[in-house]
Structure formats: structure tokens, C-alpha cells
Design a protein around this motif. Structure first.
Motif, PDB file in Angstrom:
ATOM      1  N   GLY A  87       0.812  -1.208   0.000  1.00 12.33           N
ATOM      2  CA  GLY A  87       0.000   0.000   0.000  1.00 12.33           C
ATOM      3  C   GLY A  87       0.841   1.253   0.000  1.00 12.33           C
ATOM      4  N   PHE A  88       1.895   1.270   0.802  1.00 13.75           N
ATOM      5  CA  PHE A  88       2.757   2.453   0.879  1.00 13.75           C
ATOM      6  C   PHE A  88       3.451   2.713  -0.458  1.00 13.75           C
ATOM      7  N   VAL A  89       3.884   1.643  -1.111  1.00 10.58           N
ATOM      8  CA  VAL A  89       4.644   1.788  -2.359  1.00 10.58           C
ATOM      9  C   VAL A  89       3.742   2.095  -3.549  1.00 10.58           C
ATOM     10  N   PHE A  90       2.599   1.404  -3.631  1.00  9.15           N
ATOM     11  CA  PHE A  90       1.825   1.466  -4.873  1.00  9.15           C
ATOM     12  C   PHE A  90       0.505   2.239  -4.775  1.00  9.15           C
ATOM     13  N   ARG A  91      -0.096   2.357  -3.580  1.00  8.45           N
ATOM     14  CA  ARG A  91      -1.439   2.919  -3.514  1.00  8.45           C
ATOM     15  C   ARG A  91      -1.523   4.258  -2.781  1.00  8.45           C
ATOM     16  N   ASP A  92      -0.827   4.368  -1.665  1.00  3.34           N
ATOM     17  CA  ASP A  92      -0.968   5.583  -0.856  1.00  3.34           C
ATOM     18  C   ASP A  92      -0.391   6.795  -1.579  1.00  3.34           C
TER      19      ASP A  92
END
Length: 513
Positions: free
Chosen positions: A465-470
Motif C-alpha cells: 500500500g505504501f509503495v503502490f497505492r498511498d
């Protein structure tokens, strides 16, 4: 009235990854009194699946209720979803009354009624009695002005009535267990589970806590009645796991001990999990065997930090020595310890975080839950954080599991790496892995392995999530810009009736000498 209670799917990672759902306890607490008042009450739980929002709205519209009541334990991070779903429901069912309750609307009622015209009324503070009075007034077409603890719109005016009184008898309102199918709810590795509550509130003064003021003061249920309720749910509905929603159930030693002894007397084999303070565990060293016999398998202890200066800053009131002793005592009695460690209270450096990691390892807790400080504008801590930069503007991410405050000496990505490293090292240290591989108590061994399975999936999901979505913000916005002015003067959501001093009347007999 036909009343529909709606639990929206929450974006919090913990709600999605374990694929296990606990029932929405707050809505069940509201549902029981409404059923007893003669209303036709139904619960729609969007957590299953989770349901796509369009599907959830369609289900609400199909049931065609007279009133739709929204509420969510996720508080502020759940609000954007409730706002979206309630607006869609109101558009499809223009005659339905939309009512909203919970922690977030209790404090943001002015903004919600200003910005969301589809919301008819807001329940502020505890909802059992207030919701009953509100539904009765809406059904009869009566004015709402005399109902304490609500807010509503009168034309273009937003009206807030005086706060409702705190509920002193928590046994006066029953929980609407009949609203759920117990077979659908599980926790602790597929075991049938519910949320339960012995007490409300907390007597301690931690300045960042978003729950303390909502409950106003600490109160507890009748210990014997709650023990009988737990036993009934186990025997009649097969419930095995009871997750206590209390902030601090053991705050009163005498009633807490009475509950433990009453549950032991019921002679049921159940699993109990909950939260408490390390101070209470140390205080109760002589009766921890009762904790174990009653069924407790894990306690989460909100230690928040291992740095004495930070603990003083947030008015935690705890001490490192007691934290260590509580963990030792729980292990001695075969109860798992989970400790929370919160990053971002102050302007941390790599050295600070490394020291925190070393201290956490020395604590030797069974489980670690690393979180990020998340300010609430109705708490005193908000004033300390008001000028700090916001790095996450999406309010659905203000759930303690996403970094929302910036640090001047560290970019967000580096703090994130530190938090993931702290979690991994703490959980993969040799002592922890040895307990995972072998523990003499099969129930505790099951609990340890379940937590590792769940934690591994959450850990990977958070990194992805931190790398790709947030999407992190860097627009110079501060906490005050994002949330508005401090509101700690309204922190207590309910009023407490003043104790009246009773004086003998002129005709009353004088006391004996």
C-alpha cells in the motif's frame, strides 16, 4: 418504524486482511432498546466481503426503511465512507430519515450538518437512550428541541441540544444479539466470536486518547449479569471468543474481580481478549490466576512509547519499570502480552528509533503492534500537534496504521521503513520464534500462530500500500488547516449529574450521638 442499522465496510487494513469479522457492537447496543420500543429493526453489515458500496446501497434501498442509522467504530477514518453511502441512500430514498452517531459525528456535528444536507440528525455521545427518544419523536412528528444529546438542522440553522447525561446503569439497555447470525462472525483463527463490554470510559488522563472524553467517566456493568450473558452466548450460540471493547475494564479492582469469579463459577470454556493498563496487571499480581481461570488469553497494553520523556509529554501516567513487570507477570500466568508502540509523538531521529527498537526487544512482549500517532481535535494533544505538517490528506487513512504527521528530520519513507523494521525484528527475534514453534498451552500456541499468520499478511499488505497505492501530500498544510480549530473544551461528550448534598430537614429526626 422500520429502522435499518448500517455498518459500512471500513478501509482499515485490519478489517480486510484477516478475513474474519467481529459484529458491530455499537449498533447492536442501539438496536436492542429500539427493538424493545416496538420498532422493526434490521442490521446490514457491509464488512462481509467487503460489500462494494453500490451493492450496499442497493440492499438498503431494497429494504426501504423509514430511518437509516449509521455508525462505525472506525470513527474519523470511517466517516468519508459513511458520507458517501448515506448520500446515495438519501438520493434513492428521499423520505427515509438519515441518522448518524458515533465518536466522529459527536464532535464534528456542525461540519456534517453544514456540508451534508441529507443527514437529518446526529446522536452525540452514548446512543442507547438518545436514539430511543429521537426515533420516537421522528415517528410521531414531534419537535426535536427537547431531546438532549442530538444535533439537527432547522431550515438553514444547525441546532445542537444540551449534552445528554452519562448512562449510569449500563445494564438498563440490552444488546440486540438477535440482529446477527452468530455463525457468520469469527476471530482468533476461525472461532465464533463477539464483542462484549464490561465498562465504559477510563479514569486516566492520556492527552491523545480520542475515547476518554467520549465516555466522560468510568462505569461498569453488573459483574454477575455480564458473566451470565457470556455463559448464555457460549451455551446457546456457540460463541467461543469474547473481545472486550473496554478501554480499561480492570480500572476498578473490586468489580473486576467479582466478574472474574462469577465467570469462573459459570464453568464455561471461553477465550477472552482485551485491553488494560500495565499498572492494573501489576496491581493484580495476586489475582492473575483468576484472569487465567476465567479464560483470558491475551491483553493489549497501551504502552505507546518506551521513552520516559514521551510518556510524560502525552501524560500516559505509566512507567517503564511497571511495563516490564506487567509483561513478566502475564507470561508467568500463561497470558499473552501485546504492547502498542506509537511512532511520531515528537520529532524523532534515526537514533531515537533505534533506541526504541532496543527497548522494545528488552521488554520481551509476545506481540508488538506498531502504530502512528493520529491527533483528534477534541483532545488536549491536538494543541501540541496543530502546527505539524500533514503528510496524508486522505482521511480514510487516519486510522493509526498510516503515517499522517510529518517529521522535520526524517522523510515519510524512512519513518515507514523504521516502523516495518521494528515490527519485523520484534516478532522474529529468537525468543518470539521459539514460543511460536512450541508452547506448552495448546490454546496459547494456537493464538500465537494465528497472530503470526494474520500479521504477516498485514505487514506485506501495508508495504504494498505504501509503495503502490498511498498518495502522500506535501502542500504545507498543517493539522489545524486539515481538521480545524482545537475542540478540547468540548472533550466530554456527556454531562455528569452533580452530586446533591443532602441536609436534614427541620422535621427530620436528629442523628443519634
Amino acid at each position: 418504524m422500520r429502522i435499518l442499522l448500517v455498518n459500512v465496510p471500513h478501509p482499515a487494513i485490519g478489517s480486510r486482511i484477516p478475513k474474519e469479522q467481529l459484529p458491530p457492537f455499537g449498533l447492536l447496543c442501539i438496536g436492542g432498546p429500539l427493538i424493545d420500543d416496538g420498532h422493526e429493526v434490521t442490521l446490514v453489515d457491509g464488512e462481509f466481503g467487503p460489500r462494494p458500496l453500490g451493492t450496499l446501497v442497493a440492499e438498503v434501498v431494497r429494504l426501504a426503511p423509514d430511518a437509516v442509522l449509521f455508525g462505525h467504530s472506525g470513527s474519523s477514518s470511517g466517516h468519508p465512507i459513511i458520507a458517501e453511502v448515506s448520500a446515495a441512500v438519501a438520493q434513492a430514498l428521499p423520505t427515509a430519515r438519515i441518522v448518524y452517531g458515533g465518536v466522529h459525528p459527536t464532535y464534528f456535528w456542525r461540519e456534517i450538518l453544514r456540508d451534508e444536507p441529507h443527514v437529518h440528525a446526529i446522536v452525540r455521545g452514548e446512543g442507547e437512550e438518545t436514539a430511543r427518544r429521537l426515533m420516537r419523536a421522528l415517528e410521531r412528528g414531534e419537535l426535536l428541541d427537547d431531546i438532549p444529546g442530538i444535533a439537527f438542522r432547522r431550515g438553514d440553522e444547525v441546532v445542537g441540544t444540551p449534552s445528554a447525561s452519562v448512562i449510569t446503569d449500563l445494564d438498563a439497555y440490552r444488546i440486540g444479539w438477535e440482529l446477527i447470525d452468530h455463525r457468520r462472525y469469527s476471530y482468533w483463527g476461525g472461532k465464533r466470536a463477539v464483542v462484549i463490554q464490561f465498562s465504559r470510559g477510563c479514569p486516566h488522563l492520556c492527552n491523545y486518547c480520542g475515547q476518554r472524553g467520549f465516555w466522560t467517566r468510568w462505569r461498569h456493568r453488573d459483574p454477575v449479569r455480564l458473566a451470565k450473558e457470556v455463559a448464555h452466548l457460549h451455551r446457546e450460540h456457540g460463541v467461543e471468543v469474547f473481545n472486550f471493547a473496554d478501554e480499561n475494564p480492570s480500572a476498578g479492582r473490586k468489580p473486576w474481580r467479582a466478574f472474574l469469579e462469577a465467570l469462573i463459577a459459570e464453568n464455561v470454556s471461553v477465550t477472552l481478549v482485551g485491553s488494560t493498563r500495565a499498572d492494573d496487571i501489576v496491581r493484580d499480581a495476586d489475582i492473575l490466576h483468576l484472569y487465567k481461570r476465567a479464560g483470558f488469553e491475551r491483553f493489549l497494553m497501551g504502552m505507546e512509547n518506551t521513552d520516559e520523556a514521551t510518556l510524560k509529554l502525552i501524560r500516559k501516567g505509566g512507567a517503564v519499570a511497571k511495563d516490564r513487570e506487567a509483561i513478566r507477570l502475564l507470561r508467568q500466568h500463561g497470558i499473552l502480552s501485546m504492547v502498542t508502540w506509537v511512532a511520531g509523538f515528537d520529532d524523532q531521529t534515526d537514533r531515537d528509533l533505534f533506541r526504541g527498537l532496543r527497548q522494545l526487544i528488552s521488554y520481551d512482549a509476545d506481540q508488538i503492534q506498531a502504530l502512528y500517532v493520529t491527533p483528534h481535535r477534541w483532545t488536549p494533544y491536538f494543541r501540541l500537534a496543530a502546527d505539524r505538517p500533514v503528510v496524508q490528506a486522505d482521511k480514510t487513512k487516519w486510522d493509526y496504521k498510516h503515517q499522517v504527521l510529518g517529521l522535520s528530520r526524517m522523510p515519510p519513507w524512512r519513518l515507514f521503513l523504521w516502523v516495518k523494521l521494528i515490527e519485523a525484528v520484534a516478532q522474529l527475534r529468537p525468543r518470539a520464534l521459539l514460543r511460536w514453534a512450541w508452547h506448552p498451552d495448546p490454546k496459547i500456541r494456537h493464538a500465537i500462530r494465528w497472530y503470526y499468520r494474520m500479521g504477516r499478511r498485514v505487514w506485506i499488505h501495508e508495504i504494498a500500500g505504501f509503495v503502490f497505492r498511498d498518495r502522500r501530500s506535501d502542500d504545507g498544510r498543517t493539522v489545524a488547516d486539515h481538521l480545524g480549530a482545537a475542540q478540547d473544551h468540548e472533550e466530554e461528550a456527556s454531562r455528569v449529574a452533580a452530586r446533591r448534598k443532602v441536609t436534614p430537614s427541620a422535621s427530620a429526626p436528629a442523628p443519634a450521638a
